[in-house]
Every structure is written in structure tokens, then in C-alpha cells.
Design a protein around this motif. Structure first.
Motif, PDB file in Angstrom:
ATOM      1  N   PHE A   1     -19.090  21.986 -14.090  1.00 43.29           N
ATOM      2  CA  PHE A   1     -18.911  20.614 -14.587  1.00 43.29           C
ATOM      3  C   PHE A   1     -20.273  19.974 -14.909  1.00 43.29           C
ATOM      4  CE2 PHE A   1     -18.547  16.009 -13.506  1.00 43.29           C
ATOM      5  CZ  PHE A   1     -17.691  15.639 -14.537  1.00 43.29           C
ATOM      6  N   CYS A   2     -20.371  19.333 -16.071  1.00 46.13           N
ATOM      7  CA  CYS A   2     -21.650  18.782 -16.534  1.00 46.13           C
ATOM      8  C   CYS A   2     -21.698  17.262 -16.388  1.00 46.13           C
ATOM      9  CB  CYS A   2     -21.882  19.147 -18.002  1.00 46.13           C
ATOM     10  SG  CYS A   2     -21.952  20.931 -18.259  1.00 46.13           S
ATOM     11  N   LEU A   3     -22.759  16.767 -15.791  1.00 46.17           N
ATOM     12  CA  LEU A   3     -22.917  15.314 -15.612  1.00 46.17           C
ATOM     13  C   LEU A   3     -23.355  14.621 -16.899  1.00 46.17           C
ATOM     14  CD1 LEU A   3     -24.774  14.854 -12.172  1.00 46.17           C
ATOM     15  CD2 LEU A   3     -22.332  15.077 -12.604  1.00 46.17           C
ATOM     16  N   TRP A   4     -23.874  15.427 -17.839  1.00 44.50           N
ATOM     17  CA  TRP A   4     -24.356  14.795 -19.080  1.00 44.50           C
ATOM     18  C   TRP A   4     -23.405  15.105 -20.236  1.00 44.50           C
ATOM     19  CZ3 TRP A   4     -25.584  19.754 -17.921  1.00 44.50           C
ATOM     20  CH2 TRP A   4     -25.778  20.661 -18.956  1.00 44.50           C
ATOM     21  N   ASP A   5     -23.638  14.425 -21.360  1.00 47.96           N
ATOM     22  CA  ASP A   5     -22.747  14.543 -22.519  1.00 47.96           C
ATOM     23  C   ASP A   5     -23.160  15.749 -23.377  1.00 47.96           C
ATOM     24  OD1 ASP A   5     -20.797  13.995 -24.343  1.00 47.96           O
ATOM     25  OD2 ASP A   5     -21.841  12.306 -25.267  1.00 47.96           O
ATOM     26  N   SER A   6     -22.949  16.940 -22.843  1.00 47.20           N
ATOM     27  CA  SER A   6     -23.336  18.165 -23.556  1.00 47.20           C
ATOM     28  C   SER A   6     -22.444  18.373 -24.777  1.00 47.20           C
ATOM     29  CB  SER A   6     -23.197  19.365 -22.616  1.00 47.20           C
ATOM     30  OG  SER A   6     -23.402  20.562 -23.335  1.00 47.20           O
ATOM     31  N   LYS A   7     -23.075  18.745 -25.874  1.00 49.99           N
ATOM     32  CA  LYS A   7     -22.286  19.017 -27.078  1.00 49.99           C
ATOM     33  C   LYS A   7     -21.657  20.407 -27.018  1.00 49.99           C
ATOM     34  CE  LYS A   7     -25.173  15.924 -29.678  1.00 49.99           C
ATOM     35  NZ  LYS A   7     -25.942  15.636 -28.428  1.00 49.99           N
ATOM     36  N   LEU A   8     -22.027  21.199 -26.037  1.00 47.70           N
ATOM     37  CA  LEU A   8     -21.578  22.596 -26.000  1.00 47.70           C
ATOM     38  C   LEU A   8     -20.341  22.816 -25.137  1.00 47.70           C
ATOM     39  CD1 LEU A   8     -25.139  24.221 -25.771  1.00 47.70           C
ATOM     40  CD2 LEU A   8     -23.736  23.818 -27.802  1.00 47.70           C
ATOM     41  N   THR A   9     -19.822  21.754 -24.525  1.00 48.70           N
ATOM     42  CA  THR A   9     -18.631  21.910 -23.682  1.00 48.70           C
ATOM     43  C   THR A   9     -17.804  20.627 -23.664  1.00 48.70           C
ATOM     44  OG1 THR A   9     -17.834  22.509 -21.470  1.00 48.70           O
ATOM     45  CG2 THR A   9     -19.819  21.152 -21.557  1.00 48.70           C
ATOM     46  N   GLU A  10     -16.540  20.795 -23.315  1.00 45.35           N
ATOM     47  CA  GLU A  10     -15.675  19.632 -23.087  1.00 45.35           C
ATOM     48  C   GLU A  10     -15.613  19.304 -21.589  1.00 45.35           C
ATOM     49  OE1 GLU A  10     -14.424  17.765 -25.447  1.00 45.35           O
ATOM     50  OE2 GLU A  10     -15.323  19.120 -26.937  1.00 45.35           O
TER      51      GLU A  10
ATOM     52  N   ARG B   1     -28.135  10.165 -17.879  1.00 44.74           N
ATOM     53  CA  ARG B   1     -29.153   9.321 -18.515  1.00 44.74           C
ATOM     54  C   ARG B   1     -29.489   8.078 -17.680  1.00 44.74           C
ATOM     55  NH1 ARG B   1     -31.072  10.129 -23.351  1.00 44.74           N
ATOM     56  NH2 ARG B   1     -29.267  11.309 -24.063  1.00 44.74           N
ATOM     57  N   PRO B   2     -28.486   7.299 -17.248  1.00 45.81           N
ATOM     58  CA  PRO B   2     -28.827   6.131 -16.427  1.00 45.81           C
ATOM     59  C   PRO B   2     -29.505   6.506 -15.105  1.00 45.81           C
ATOM     60  CG  PRO B   2     -26.434   6.403 -16.599  1.00 45.81           C
ATOM     61  CD  PRO B   2     -27.037   7.369 -17.556  1.00 45.81           C
ATOM     62  N   MET B   3     -29.186   7.685 -14.591  1.00 45.02           N
ATOM     63  CA  MET B   3     -29.810   8.106 -13.332  1.00 45.02           C
ATOM     64  C   MET B   3     -31.305   8.351 -13.548  1.00 45.02           C
ATOM     65  SD  MET B   3     -28.760  11.250 -10.784  1.00 45.02           S
ATOM     66  CE  MET B   3     -27.039  11.198 -11.226  1.00 45.02           C
ATOM     67  N   LEU B   4     -31.635   9.103 -14.596  1.00 48.15           N
ATOM     68  CA  LEU B   4     -33.045   9.407 -14.864  1.00 48.15           C
ATOM     69  C   LEU B   4     -33.809   8.122 -15.161  1.00 48.15           C
ATOM     70  CD1 LEU B   4     -32.703  12.683 -16.990  1.00 48.15           C
ATOM     71  CD2 LEU B   4     -32.961  12.446 -14.509  1.00 48.15           C
ATOM     72  N   GLU B   5     -33.179   7.237 -15.914  1.00 48.60           N
ATOM     73  CA  GLU B   5     -33.844   5.962 -16.234  1.00 48.60           C
ATOM     74  C   GLU B   5     -34.109   5.148 -14.969  1.00 48.60           C
ATOM     75  OE1 GLU B   5     -31.298   4.222 -19.227  1.00 48.60           O
ATOM     76  OE2 GLU B   5     -32.086   5.583 -20.786  1.00 48.60           O
ATOM     77  N   ALA B   6     -33.121   5.105 -14.087  1.00 45.43           N
ATOM     78  CA  ALA B   6     -33.276   4.320 -12.856  1.00 45.43           C
ATOM     79  C   ALA B   6     -34.424   4.857 -12.002  1.00 45.43           C
ATOM     80  CB  ALA B   6     -31.967   4.340 -12.064  1.00 45.43           C
ATOM     81  N   PHE B   7     -34.491   6.172 -11.850  1.00 41.49           N
ATOM     82  CA  PHE B   7     -35.553   6.747 -11.014  1.00 41.49           C
ATOM     83  C   PHE B   7     -36.920   6.549 -11.670  1.00 41.49           C
ATOM     84  CE2 PHE B   7     -32.004   8.557  -8.770  1.00 41.49           C
ATOM     85  CZ  PHE B   7     -32.465   8.625  -7.464  1.00 41.49           C
ATOM     86  N   ARG B   8     -36.976   6.765 -12.981  1.00 42.69           N
ATOM     87  CA  ARG B   8     -38.270   6.590 -13.660  1.00 42.69           C
ATOM     88  C   ARG B   8     -38.749   5.152 -13.519  1.00 42.69           C
ATOM     89  NH1 ARG B   8     -36.059  10.156 -18.571  1.00 42.69           N
ATOM     90  NH2 ARG B   8     -36.654  12.213 -17.768  1.00 42.69           N
ATOM     91  N   SER B   9     -37.833   4.197 -13.569  1.00 46.47           N
ATOM     92  CA  SER B   9     -38.330   2.825 -13.478  1.00 46.47           C
ATOM     93  C   SER B   9     -38.776   2.471 -12.065  1.00 46.47           C
ATOM     94  CB  SER B   9     -37.362   1.807 -14.098  1.00 46.47           C
ATOM     95  OG  SER B   9     -36.136   1.908 -13.460  1.00 46.47           O
ATOM     96  N   GLU B  10     -38.437   3.297 -11.081  1.00 45.76           N
ATOM     97  CA  GLU B  10     -38.996   3.116  -9.727  1.00 45.76           C
ATOM     98  C   GLU B  10     -40.265   3.954  -9.544  1.00 45.76           C
ATOM     99  OE1 GLU B  10     -38.247   1.217  -7.129  1.00 45.76           O
ATOM    100  OE2 GLU B  10     -36.351   0.358  -7.805  1.00 45.76           O
TER     101      GLU B  10
END
Ligand code: JFZ
Length: 319
Positions: free
Chosen positions: A81-90, A104-113
Motif C-alpha cells: 500500500f502506497c502513502l503517496w499518489d503514485s501514478k503506477l498503482t491504484e 506530501r503534507p508529512m514531508l512539508e511538516a517535518f521540513r518546516s520544523e
């Protein structure tokens, strides 16, 4: 001395996040393999996945306050199961009731900390139709499923795995660590999977060409940048080819990486701090795991301990 890894040596302490459909089962990320669950039996978790309380800013703040300088998240665990919006799977978060990209929101949140970001990607995939059966596969005792291996197109799976890695390294900003997991020895009549099967050399070349600064671990069956002993404390600085290596110990708070509601063997804050100090004293980094639950909250037992670690860190002027 490698300028690519200077930050890693300074970082010392990171947050590992194991999150996937197994959070709904709430009993270990290997539940599919341990209980021999088919795709059909596991489908109910996909249909019900809806982490309504997911707020990665909270996770990031907690990690930063605990003195953590990087994180590594399971973009895809063995379940596929993929947490991101991969174009290669449903088979991804955007197609669950939740309906949105979680990564994406996870990476953004950590980077901003100010926390660096790493991705875990499972080489194993128990959901992909072209992934052949091995000794760890949930369907290993199902003769029909095993017999279908003859029709499986392994190269298709390899292209999928390489292609998904390409997506992750081109669409999600600078990735500081790539944690690939893992190579399987041949056993009980099942062929193993290692550098030939993963086409690891070509894979590493691709990673290097996309993001030369990404540090790669060593579970692809070819040398990487980081050695990753798991769930044990080495007695001395780990050496590779006779030289002290970059290494990282990864540990769970309890007996599971994924959220496990009824697992009670949690390490105390003091135990965790002793392990962290022991690791750092031998030149290693300590990657401490949390398994968020199916509603998107960190386990309260982890929150409690991370807050206490933060108190200790501030006393010693870390965060
Ligand atoms: C793997 C996963 O199977 C597990 O669910 C978790 O994600 C963990 C971080 O990694 O387990 C491994 C992989 C490699 C070794 C041991 C456990 N190893 O090399 O000893």
C-alpha cells in the motif's frame, strides 16, 4: 570524510514512522504474512482506511522537541500500500475513503520544523500481481497462488519498483535518506531475492543520478552509505572493510513496527535514553520508531515517552 553525510553524523537521533493499512489491524505490520492473508481478505482495510485525525504538524513538532533531526517514513511497506499518489498503482491512499496524498503534507511538516526527511521503500510487495512468492510471502502455502509464479512477469515488478522510486525522488523534494528493505535468502525451496533480482546496481545508479546526496542503506545487497543493524545494540563502532562506517540502529518502543494496540512490552524512557547514548557513544545514529494508528494519531504511549525525551534533551541543551 564525505560531505554528503556530514549532516547525518551530526543528526544522531531520528524518528522512524511505520504507517500503512496494518494500522487498522492494530496487530503488527507483518500480519498478512503471519496470518497468510490473501489480497481479498486484506482488502477490507483498504476500503476502510480513513485517518480522520491525521495532523503531521503535531508529529513534526513532537519529533523536533524530542531533539530528532531527521525522519524516515514507510512510503510503501511489504503489504504494498502506497502513502503517496503514485501514478503506477491504484493501491494508494488517494483511492481510500481518506482520498488524499499522505506523504506530501508529512514531508512539508517535518521540513518546516527543520527535520530532514527520509523515505523507506519496501522491495518486497505482497500485493503486486507480478511479485513472485518467496519464503516470507503471505501466500507461500497456497499451491494455486505459487503455481501462478510461472505466469508472473518479474521484470514488470522490477520496473514498478524502480519507477516508484523515480517518482519519489523527483516529485517530493530533497530526500536525505532512502531506506530500502530488504534482501531475502533462499529457504525452504523458495528462491531468494537479492541484488540480481532487485537489479540493485542499476537501481543505485538511478538514485545517484536523480539525487546524488541521498544516503542509501545497505539492504539492497550492494554496498550503500549506511549500515543498519536492527533491534540490537552493537558492542563497538561498526566497521565496513575494516573502516569505521556510518551506521544507524533502528529500534521499536515495543515489539512491533506497525501500530499494535495490545502489545504491552514498551521500553521505558530511561531505557530508550540509555540506548540512544550507547549508540551515539559508538558513532551510530538512533532511529526510533512510532506506529501511528488508523485514525492518524501517534500512539499515546509513544507521545508520552517522546515528551519525556524532550525534557531530557532540553536539560542537556539539545532542542
Ligand atoms: C524489516 C521489516 O520486515 C520490518 O517490518 C521493519 O520494517 C524493519 C525496519 O525492517 O525487517 C528486517 C529487515 C532486515 C533485517 C531484519 C529485519 N536484517 O537485516 O536483520
Amino acid at each position: 570524510h564525505d560531505p554528503r553525510s556530514e549532516w547525518f553524523t551530526e543528526a544522531r537521533f531520528g524518528l522512524y514512522i511505520h504507517w500503512g493499512l496494518y494500522a487498522l489491524g492494530a496487530r503488527h505490520e507483518w500480519m498478512r504474512s503471519r496470518e497468510f492473508l490473501s489480497n481479498e481478505e486484506y482488502e477490507k482495510y483498504f476500503r476502510r482506511f480513513d485517518p480522520d485525525l491525521y495532523d503531521p504538524a503535531k508529529w513534526a513538532k513532537l519529533a523536533a522537541d524530542a531533539g530528532m533531526k531527521y525522519m524516515v517514513v514507510t512510503t510503501k511497506h511489504h503489504e504494498g500500500f502506497c502513502l503517496w499518489d503514485s501514478k503506477l498503482t491504484e493501491y494508494k491512499a488517494t483511492n481510500t475513503p481518506y482520498g488524499k496524498d499522505l506523504l506530501r503534507p508529512m514531508l512539508e511538516a517535518f521540513r518546516s520544523e527543520g527535520v530532514r526527511t527520509g523515505l523507506y521503500y519496501s522491495l518486497l510487495d505482497w500485493h503486486h500481481p507480478d511479485y513472485t512468492v518467496d519464503v516470507k510471502h503471505p501466500m507461500r502455502y497456497n499451491k494455486e497462488y505459487v503455481a501462478m509464479d510461472a505466469q508472473r512477469n518479474w521484470q514488470n515488478y522490477v520496473d514498478y519498483m524502480h519507477g516508484q522510486t523515480r517518482e519519489l525522488l523527483t516529485e517530493y523534494g530533497d530526500i536525505d535518506v532512502l531506506f530500502l528493505d530488504f534482501s531475502i535468502p533462499s529457504e525452504e525451496g523458495f528462491p531468494g531475492k537479492g541484488k540480481e533480482e532487485w537489479q540493485s546496481e542499476r537501481y543505485v545508479d538511478m538514485v545517484r543520478s536523480l539525487q546524488p546526496n541521498t544516503l542509501i542503506n545497505d539492504r539492497l545487497g550492494v554496498p550503500g552509505d549506511i549500515t543498519t543493524p536492527e533491534q540490537y545494540q552493537p558492542r563497538e563502532w561498526i566497521k565496513v572493510d575494516g573502516k569505521p562506517a556510518l551506521w544507524e540502529a533502528c529500534h521499536t518502543f515495543s515489539g512491533s513496527w506497525g501500530y499494535y494496540r495490545d502489545e504491552e512490552s514498551w521500553k521505558s524512557t530511561e531505557q530508550i535514553l540509555r540506548m540512544l547514548i550507547d549508540t551515539v557513544s559508538k558513532g551510530g545514529n538512533f532511529l526510533l520508531n512510532v506506529g501511528p494508528n488508523a485514525r492518524g494519531e501517534l500512539d499515546e504511549r509513544a507521545v508520552e515517552r517522546l515528551e519525556e525525551i524532550g525534557v531530557w534533551m532540553r536539560k542537556h541543551e539539545r532542542s
